[in-house]
Design an enzyme around this catalytic site. Structure first.
Site, PDB file in Angstrom:
ATOM      1  N   HIS A 160       4.081   2.437  20.521  1.00  0.00           N
ATOM      2  CA  HIS A 160       5.172   3.205  21.144  1.00  0.00           C
ATOM      3  C   HIS A 160       5.694   2.564  22.425  1.00  0.00           C
ATOM      4  CE1 HIS A 160       4.725   6.387  18.274  1.00  0.00           C
ATOM      5  NE2 HIS A 160       3.501   6.694  18.665  1.00  0.00           N
ATOM      6  N   ASP A 175       1.051   4.202  10.750  1.00  0.00           N
ATOM      7  CA  ASP A 175       0.772   5.348  11.628  1.00  0.00           C
ATOM      8  C   ASP A 175       1.768   6.464  11.292  1.00  0.00           C
ATOM      9  OD1 ASP A 175      -0.653   5.817  14.606  1.00  0.00           O
ATOM     10  OD2 ASP A 175       1.253   6.902  14.358  1.00  0.00           O
TER      11      ASP A 175
HETATM   12 ZN   LIG Z   1       0.495   8.164  15.676  1.00  0.00          ZN
END
Ligand SMILES: [Zn+2]
Length: 307
Positions: free
Chosen positions: A122, A159
């Site tokens: 991220h 993910d």
């Molecule tokens: Zn995640």
């Protein structure tokens, strides 16, 4: 050939507030689950500035260094925190992935798994977010391209959250194919199929809430064909295990067998196009039992593929 397990005990020194899902116990449980496996155990070393600067500017490194608290915790955004040991832990996570690329490309090991934290997918160019400080998978890919001279790498991300950081860091990189599946809608909100990168090298596979393994496999099958046709010379995997049916942060319904399937599918393509060269790095996974069992299943398939 063997599978490398790259880790460092100082990954436990990245401390988050009580009740935070990305917690010290995650790494403890993953390492415990991997005990007894016949792996080449490698101690991670910190990424160098030169490694990090392939995807982040110097002012971002300076900003993070200045944010490290002498004691207690420093909050970077609503869910991203730093403790005194966080910067070292993040540098070890990034460094482990760089080491993994080196070991795999030098032929010292068949493939590698980095058991590290904080996660990385991220973190954007100048923005820490979603528990992440450095774009570990992206900088590993860049290391393979720029330090080893590869012409094409792939980064695959399963993910449950979209790898917005990896997408941001590789958006303009024509030599890197980024393919990610993720629940949508879900935080961080990016990852629509229309997001394709500056060179059409980004492939997003959004999955509906409460969908399961069948939908996941249907989405990945054509993506794996595209991966195979692209003929990467190395595959980097952002291995998050929060799509598991027991994970508290999302609502996909993947089973252990689904994590085995996607890992085996990736390794099969790698065997056909790049000598089996796979570097996997831990991202999310927040139910401790599901995380540790899924990580073990993932590593067992990597070991089968390397054997
Ligand atoms: Zn995640």
């Amino acid at each position: 050939m063997v599978t490398a397990l790259i880790t460092h005990a100082d990954g436990l020194e990245h401390v988050t507030p009580e009740g935070h899902p990305e917690r010290v116990a995650r790494l403890e449980h993953v390492l415990h689950a991997l005990e007894g496996l016949d792996l080449r155990r490698v101690t991670a070393r910190e990424a160098r500035d030169a490694d990090l600067l392939r995807v982040h500017p110097q002012r971002y490194l300076d900003r993070l260094a200045a944010a490290v608290p002498d004691s207690g915790l420093h909050q970077l955004d609503s869910d991203t925190w730093m403790s005194p040991g966080s910067l070292r832990a993040a540098r070890l996570a990034a460094g482990a992935a760089v080491q993994a690329v080196d070991l795999v490309l030098e032929g010292a090991v068949g493939n590698a798994f980095c058991a590290t934290r904080p996660p990385g997918h991220h973190a954007e160019t100048e923005t820490p977010m979603g528990f992440c400080l450095f774009g570990t998978a992206a900088l590993a890919a860049k290391h393979a391209l720029d330090a080893h001279g590869l012409g094409r790498v792939a980064v695959l991300d399963f993910d449950v959250h979209h790898g917005n950081g990896t997408q941001d860091l590789l958006w303009g990189e024509a030599r890197a194919l980024f393919i990610g599946s993720h629940q949508m809608p879900l935080w961080p909100g990016t990852g629509r199929a229309e997001e394709r990168g500056a060179h059409d090298t980004v492939l997003n596979l959004p999955l509906a809430p409460e969908s399961g393994g069948a939908e996941m496999r249907a989405a990945w099958e054509p993506a794996l064909s595209r991966l195979r046709a692209w003929r990467p010379e190395l595959i980097v995997v952002s291995a998050g295990f929060d799509a598991h049916q027991d994970d508290p942060l999302a609502s996909l319904n993947w089973s252990l067998e689904d994590f085995r399937w996607i890992t085996r599918a990736i390794c099969d393509v790698a065997a056909d196009v790049c000598g089996g060269r796979v570097v996997s790095t831990l991202e999310g996974g927040y139910d401790l039992a599901a995380l540790s069992a899924s990580a073990r299943a993932h590593v067992e398939i990597l070991m089968e593929a390397a054997a």
